[in-house]
Design an enzyme around this catalytic site. Sequence first.
Site, short mmCIF file in Angstrom:
data_model
loop_
_atom_site.label_atom_id
_atom_site.label_comp_id
_atom_site.label_asym_id
_atom_site.label_seq_id
_atom_site.Cartn_x
_atom_site.Cartn_y
_atom_site.Cartn_z
N LYS A 128 -1.16 -4.38 -13.89
CA LYS A 128 -0.58 -4.47 -12.55
C LYS A 128 -1.33 -5.46 -11.67
CE LYS A 128 -0.87 -0.10 -11.37
NZ LYS A 128 -1.44 0.52 -12.58
N ARG B 48 1.49 6.32 -5.87
CA ARG B 48 0.95 6.88 -7.09
C ARG B 48 1.32 8.35 -7.24
NH1 ARG B 48 -3.38 3.22 -7.98
NH2 ARG B 48 -4.55 3.59 -9.89
N ARG C 293 -12.64 -3.83 -19.97
CA ARG C 293 -12.35 -4.56 -18.75
C ARG C 293 -13.60 -4.85 -17.93
NH1 ARG C 293 -7.57 -2.58 -14.84
NH2 ARG C 293 -9.01 -1.02 -14.04
N ARG D 115 -16.40 -1.42 -13.84
CA ARG D 115 -16.19 -0.38 -12.83
C ARG D 115 -16.60 0.97 -13.40
NH1 ARG D 115 -10.06 -1.37 -11.15
NH2 ARG D 115 -10.14 0.89 -11.19
P1 ADP Z 1 -6.06 1.16 -11.86
O1 ADP Z 1 -4.66 0.74 -11.52
O2 ADP Z 1 -6.68 0.32 -12.89
O3 ADP Z 1 -6.21 2.63 -12.11
P2 ADP Z 1 -6.83 0.86 -9.06
O4 ADP Z 1 -7.76 -0.19 -8.63
O5 ADP Z 1 -5.39 0.73 -8.67
O6 ADP Z 1 -7.02 0.96 -10.61
O7 ADP Z 1 -7.32 2.29 -8.50
C1 ADP Z 1 -8.61 2.78 -8.74
C2 ADP Z 1 -8.75 4.19 -8.17
O8 ADP Z 1 -8.52 4.17 -6.74
C3 ADP Z 1 -7.73 5.21 -8.68
O9 ADP Z 1 -8.12 5.79 -9.90
C4 ADP Z 1 -7.70 6.22 -7.52
O10 ADP Z 1 -8.81 7.10 -7.56
C5 ADP Z 1 -7.84 5.35 -6.30
N1 ADP Z 1 -6.51 4.95 -5.76
C6 ADP Z 1 -6.00 3.69 -5.68
N2 ADP Z 1 -4.77 3.69 -5.16
C7 ADP Z 1 -4.48 5.00 -4.89
C8 ADP Z 1 -3.34 5.69 -4.36
N3 ADP Z 1 -2.22 5.03 -4.00
N4 ADP Z 1 -3.42 7.03 -4.25
C9 ADP Z 1 -4.50 7.70 -4.60
N5 ADP Z 1 -5.59 7.14 -5.12
C10 ADP Z 1 -5.60 5.80 -5.27
#
Ligand code: ADP
Length: 221
Positions: free
Chosen positions: A18, A93, A131, A164
Amino acid sequence: MSATGFRLVLLGPPGAGKGTQAALLAKHFAVPHVSTGEILRHEIGRGSDLGGRARQYIDKGELVPDQIMLGVIRERLSQGDCAPGVLLDGFPRSIPQAAGLEEIFAAEHVPMRAVSLDVPADEIVRRLSGRRTCRACGAMFHVTLSPPAKAGVCDRCGGELYQRDDDREDIIQARLDVYHKETEPLMAFYRERRVLRSVDGTGSSREVFRRVVEELEGAPA
Ligand code: ADP
Ligand code: ZN
């Protein structure tokens, strides 16, 4: 396609690509790329209250509570650069987040679309565990699948690459569980609203990008 009225949500499990696709698509369609994960990591980096609260959840692979995230996205979407359109990466999400977003967009009378990137489960784990992310600009690499020219250094900005905390194998499984439970139901949510397109997320990022653009430009909302 003009940027006016461009509202796109990218869906797919963690590791589906994504972030990479969002960056390419935002550039192509000339709209801001809004990544809630990046926003939260930025808040953690600058030691804000929001960052402190978010960190407790992120480090465990859990979702940050919906009310907090809806506040974050409302604030971000209210900024002027999002007026002509936006590309959302990592939001919504959960069903409550999608319902909240629907309300925000409903007030603007602009249709939205959703694209899901489909990648098989075993490929997801392979991608996530190798990653590496740039501390400075957020660019992503993979130790074997898409390595940087110089190990540990970002090709784009020269920043330091790191793994990360939530890309460690034990946390990856927790994130995938959360994805299946909380986020996968969004597929049905958007399918019912007839705004969802599924795209094969395997192959090179260029190939996937081309598929997504074709899907979007070939089928006006
Ligand atoms: P990935 O898509 O690789 O899981 P992201 O960078 O999108 O990584 O998100 C990392 C973390 O940030 C998630 O695992 C969650 O804990 C938090 N997070 C990000 N966006 C949201 C969201 N819309 N709602 C809840 N938690 C979020
Ligand atoms: Zn960088």
